[in-house]
Motif scaffolding. Structure first.
Motif, short mmCIF file in Angstrom:
data_model
loop_
_atom_site.label_atom_id
_atom_site.label_comp_id
_atom_site.label_asym_id
_atom_site.label_seq_id
_atom_site.Cartn_x
_atom_site.Cartn_y
_atom_site.Cartn_z
N TYR A 1 0.90 -1.17 0.00
CA TYR A 1 0.00 0.00 0.00
C TYR A 1 0.93 1.21 0.00
O TYR A 1 1.44 1.62 1.04
CB TYR A 1 -0.89 -0.03 1.25
CG TYR A 1 -2.10 0.87 1.20
CD1 TYR A 1 -2.04 2.15 0.67
CD2 TYR A 1 -3.32 0.44 1.69
CE1 TYR A 1 -3.15 2.97 0.63
CE2 TYR A 1 -4.45 1.25 1.66
CZ TYR A 1 -4.35 2.51 1.12
OH TYR A 1 -5.45 3.32 1.09
N GLY B 1 5.90 4.23 -3.51
CA GLY B 1 6.82 5.36 -3.71
C GLY B 1 8.24 4.88 -3.52
O GLY B 1 8.56 3.71 -3.81
N VAL C 1 10.10 4.28 -0.80
CA VAL C 1 10.30 3.19 0.17
C VAL C 1 9.53 1.93 -0.25
O VAL C 1 10.08 0.82 -0.24
CB VAL C 1 9.87 3.67 1.59
CG1 VAL C 1 9.82 2.51 2.57
CG2 VAL C 1 10.83 4.75 2.09
N GLY C 2 8.27 2.11 -0.66
CA GLY C 2 7.47 0.95 -1.09
C GLY C 2 8.14 0.20 -2.23
O GLY C 2 8.12 -1.03 -2.27
N VAL D 1 -1.21 -1.04 -4.24
CA VAL D 1 -2.13 0.10 -4.25
C VAL D 1 -1.31 1.38 -4.23
O VAL D 1 -0.34 1.49 -3.48
CB VAL D 1 -3.02 0.10 -2.97
CG1 VAL D 1 -3.95 1.31 -2.95
CG2 VAL D 1 -3.80 -1.19 -2.83
N THR E 1 3.14 2.28 3.10
CA THR E 1 4.21 3.30 3.06
C THR E 1 3.73 4.54 2.32
O THR E 1 4.26 4.88 1.27
CB THR E 1 5.47 2.74 2.34
OG1 THR E 1 5.07 2.34 1.01
CG2 THR E 1 6.09 1.56 3.04
N GLU F 1 5.35 7.40 10.55
CA GLU F 1 6.16 7.67 11.74
C GLU F 1 5.31 7.81 13.00
O GLU F 1 5.67 7.31 14.06
CB GLU F 1 7.01 8.93 11.54
CG GLU F 1 8.20 8.74 10.61
CD GLU F 1 7.89 9.08 9.17
OE1 GLU F 1 6.71 9.03 8.78
OE2 GLU F 1 8.84 9.41 8.42
N THR G 1 6.67 0.83 12.11
CA THR G 1 8.11 0.64 12.34
C THR G 1 8.92 1.26 11.22
O THR G 1 8.39 1.89 10.30
CB THR G 1 8.46 -0.86 12.52
OG1 THR G 1 9.78 -0.95 13.07
CG2 THR G 1 8.42 -1.64 11.21
N GLY G 2 10.22 1.12 11.31
CA GLY G 2 11.14 1.71 10.34
C GLY G 2 12.47 1.80 11.05
O GLY G 2 12.65 1.26 12.15
N PRO H 1 11.60 6.74 13.33
CA PRO H 1 11.37 5.92 14.52
C PRO H 1 11.22 4.45 14.15
O PRO H 1 10.98 4.12 13.00
CB PRO H 1 10.06 6.49 15.07
CG PRO H 1 9.34 7.00 13.86
CD PRO H 1 10.42 7.55 12.97
N LYS I 1 12.36 16.41 2.30
CA LYS I 1 11.65 16.71 3.54
C LYS I 1 12.55 17.30 4.61
O LYS I 1 12.07 17.87 5.58
CB LYS I 1 10.85 15.51 4.04
CG LYS I 1 11.60 14.44 4.76
CD LYS I 1 10.63 13.37 5.27
CE LYS I 1 11.42 12.29 6.00
NZ LYS I 1 10.58 11.22 6.49
N THR J 1 15.50 0.84 6.88
CA THR J 1 14.03 0.85 6.93
C THR J 1 13.45 -0.36 6.20
O THR J 1 12.55 -1.04 6.71
CB THR J 1 13.49 2.15 6.30
OG1 THR J 1 13.93 3.23 7.10
CG2 THR J 1 11.97 2.15 6.23
#
Ligand code: NAP
Length: 343
Positions: free
Chosen positions: A9, A12, A14-15, A34, A78, A105, A135-136, A139, A178, A303
């Motif tokens: 889901y 991007g 990370v996904g 998705v 993600t 996060e 998780t990650g 954090p 970011k 991550t």
């Protein structure tokens, strides 16, 4: 024994990395994906991932629609950082009885900033007999779970400090954006103020998770304003050029205060060009514990691994909203994933 079925889901930065890592692993299969991004919806997952192997999976704009067509054991979520935004997405997964691991996060320890949503999510997960975990790497591990683990051999603790310093040049582009890399100081402050850039999200959650694990009652958790780290020389990453005097990234601090004393202090620095990179934890107590991981753990690789390694633990976990401190000791799941869980 059948394979663990996963849906993605969010496809991007990370996904996508998680998807590619999952494709290398045995005992697990991707059952669907998705995403709402215009350049992804309706496309084949392999095309979006930029890989040659044909997966036969088209990216759906709706988890509800996808889950009415395919069955999954777990979703890797993600999409974004704030629980207010991700709550409906995660709730839709829970209603289909799917377990969820999310990199949101705020979800890593939502009881401090979003107690109502956390309560609702926990009840919903229990009602549908499913499990949710945020998780990650951070954090999720470096400034909370690892800190908590290092308190295990302590008889007494007066203060805990954790510091992460990283060179953001090696991180994914959404992360560099970011943290405001390449903005003028004025733009940096405006964008932080208007929340167009988020900075690092999760420091307060990490403070709260550490305090909870130790049953410390904090009077308050404070987060200092997000400050730019200003480039003293020109800095380059693959995608961003930072001129002298511009923001190369940021520094953020959060503290846990009890009885007018600072008992937890977290210091996070991420900027392009950081020369000394490390993750350091100092526990003042009996005994004192000092740990320095140098260079710091790579955030994106870490991550991806944190999320994938958590899959068997979450598949086996009791229903409800869990945090990393509620799961068994974290560890890598290097072998066929079916060896860690029986379905
Ligand atoms: N805890 C940790 O250690 C950790 C580590 C890394 C990342 N994160 C967090 O994980 C999240 C993902 O990071 P990223 O770098 O992969 O971000 P990203 O590249 O922006 O990817 C997010 C993807 O999700 C899509 N999306 C947004 N809202 C959606 C929705 N409602 N339904 C379906 N798809 C949706 C986005 O589409 P659009 O582009 O159209 O919005 C985008 O394709 C971020 O919040 C990041 O801060 C946490």
């Amino acid at each position: 024994m059948r394979k663990i079925k996963v849906i993605l889901y969010g496809v991007g930065a990370v996904g996508s990395l998680i998807a590619k890592f999952l494709l290398e692993k045995k005992g697990i299969e991707i059952a669907g994906a998705v995403d709402i991004a215009k350049d992804k919806v309706g496309k084949d997952l392999d095309e979006v991932l930029g890989i040659k192997r044909k997966l036969g999976l088209r990216i759906s704009p709706s988890a509800d629609k996808l889950l009415s067509e395919v069955k999954a054991d777990i979703a890797i979520h993600t999409t974004s950082s704030y629980l207010k935004d991700t709550y409906p997405q995660i709730a839709s997964l829970i209603k289909h009885g799917v377990k969820v691991i999310s990199t949101c996060e705020e979800l890593s320890y939502p009881f401090h900033t979003e107690p109502e949503l956390a309560k609702k999510l926990d009840s919903l997960a229990k009602k549908h007999r499913t499990t949710v975990l945020g998780t990650g790497i951070n954090p999720g591990f470096l400034m909370d779970t690892l800190v908590i683990t290092l308190t295990a051999p302590c008889q007494k603790i007066e203060k805990i400090e954790a510091k992460r310093v990283m060179n953001a040049a090696t991180r994914r582009l959404p992360f560099q954006k970011k943290i405001g890399a390449g903005l003028t100081v004025k733009e940096f402050r405006q964008k932080i103020e208007s929340k167009q850039i988020t900075g690092h999200v999760g420091l307060e959650q990490s403070v709260a998770m550490i305090a909870d694990a130790l049953a410390w009652k904090l009077d308050k958790i404070t987060a200092d304003s997000v400050e730019p780290v200003i480039a003293r020389k020109t800095e380059e990453s693959n995608d961003i050029h930072v001129k002298v005097g511009q923001a190369a990234g940021l520094r953020q601090k959060a503290k846990g205060i009890a009885k007018n004393k600072e008992v937890i202090a977290l210091d996070f620095q991420a900027y392009i060009g950081a020369e000394e990179e490390y993750d350091a934890i100092a526990i003042k107590g009996v005994p004192n514990i000092n740990q320095k991981v140098q260079p710091c753990v790579h955030g994106d690789l870490g991550t991806i691994a944190m999320v994938v390694n958590a899959i068997p633990k979450v598949v086996k976990a009791a229903p409800g909203l869990l945090t990393m401190k509620d799961l068994p000791v974290p560890s890598a799941a290097l072998e066929d994933m079916r060896k860690y869980v029986s379905l």
